[in-house]
Write a protein that holds these residues in place. Structure first.
Motif: not given
Length: 357
Positions: A91-99, A103-109, A160-163, A170-175
């Protein structure tokens, strides 16, 4: 990887679908079951295909390969539900963020919306098309008795991922943004709601029969924030989906909701609610609306342990939800180190044709 077995539509109409029956309020003697992340790293056939494709996103965007992954656990275990193989960050990829996936660390936007305004993104909903093609390929090959589930991430979890541009503990940036820049955060949530309705409606049009909304990080919010950023956006998604697809069940899964689960179930309009492993199933049975289908809630670590621990947990869950429409599932996703033999034993124990003690 091409799917050779085509489904006869006339035969499909005559086949019972145990999972769909429960979503419509029936109470069978034995609950239907599927497992969150049932298509994944614990399966050697999945690991082999992912290695061949070279990465997770490459696998998702190869529709034939993604269809194969979706079907793999069905062939091995005979589950009652197939869950689309994809990712909530489409969904954020379709909204225009690069995705991309490190390796070993997970997704980046990128760009990170904690630093960049939403208006900087250029949506491209054609990025949903490969997923819709996966749905069509799976639907053509699926056993007529199996229910096909689509899914999306719920707005709070996706935000939380997009922000932050990545996952966090702890999702602190989005909170922080939700507290200090509520209007800006609300605009992001609104945009995610719009994209999610488009995405799920497209999945339904392509062939899924029910959808699940994953709010994996709902438990990080204070009660008033939970009402604003979990309950209300999910309510709007359900309302809009029902206006387009009134007969398609929606399962809501607000992981970590705790005592707020009851309000979520009553106020969002979902047809069924997923219960995570931290919730006492006896409490859930008492607190949730009478007759509402529930899904869950075996601890994924109990499945890793196997043996008597699983059998006792299964018996507790089945006893707690006896008389209520119930889909047996885990309280969250199956873990990569789960032994296949433990999954086979779980299925055998759940499907014993007897009433719980």
């Amino acid at each position: 990887m091409r799917q050779e077995n085509r489904v006869d539509p006339a035969r499909t109409a005559l086949q019972p679908k145990p999972l769909m029956a429960v979503l419509h309020g029936e109470v069978p003697a034995v609950p239907p079951m599927w497992l969150m992340r049932q298509a994944g790293r614990y399966l050697p056939e999945y690991r082999a295909l992912r290695a061949q494709k070279g990465g997770f996103l490459e696998l998702v965007y190869d529709s034939e390969a993604a269809a194969e992954v979706t079907l793999q656990p069905l062939r091995r275990f005979g589950f009652d539900g197939a869950i689309l193989f994809s990712d909530i960050l489409i969904v954020p990829y379709a909204m225009g963020q690069d995705l991309w996936f490190e390796a070993g660390e997970g997704p980046r936007l990128a760009p990170i919306l904690g630093d960049t305004d939403l208006s900087a993104l250029t949506p491209d909903f054609s990025r949903f098309d490969a997923v819709y093609e996966t749905v069509r390929l799976v639907k053509a090959a699926l056993d007529p008795a199996v229910t096909f589930l689509g899914f999306a991430g719920s707005p709070w979890t996706v935000a939380t991922y997009m922000v932050a541009g990545q996952g966090s503990k702890d999702h602190a940036a989005a909170r922080r943004m939700a507290y200090s820049q509520a209007d800006r955060f609300a605009a992001l949530i609104d945009a995610i709601v719009d994209a999610t309705v488009t995405y799920l409606s497209g999945q339904i049009a392509a062939g899924v029969e029910a959808v699940q909304l994953f709010d994996s990080w709902a438990g990080s919010l204070a009660p008033t924030q939970f009402e604003r950023w979990v309950i209300e956006p999910n309510r709007r998604i359900v309302e809009r989906l029902k206006a387009i697809h009134p007969d398609v069940p929606v399962i809501g899964f607000p992981k970590g909701a705790g005592a707020k689960l009851a309000d979520y179930a009553r106020l969002t309009g979902v047809d069924a609610v997923g219960v995570d492993e931290t919730i006492d199933p006896h409490w859930a049975n008492e607190a949730l609306p009478a007759g509402m289908p529930v899904q869950g809630n075996l601890d994924p670590l109990a499945l890793v342990a196997g043996g008597r621990a699983v059998e006792e947990a299964v018996d507790t869950i089945r006893t707690a939800f006896f008389g209520r429409p119930h889909i047996f599932n885990l309280g969250h996703g199956i873990l990569p180190d789960t032994p296949i033999a433990h999954v086979e034993a779980l299925i055998g124990h759940v499907r014993q044709a007897r009433e719980p003690d």
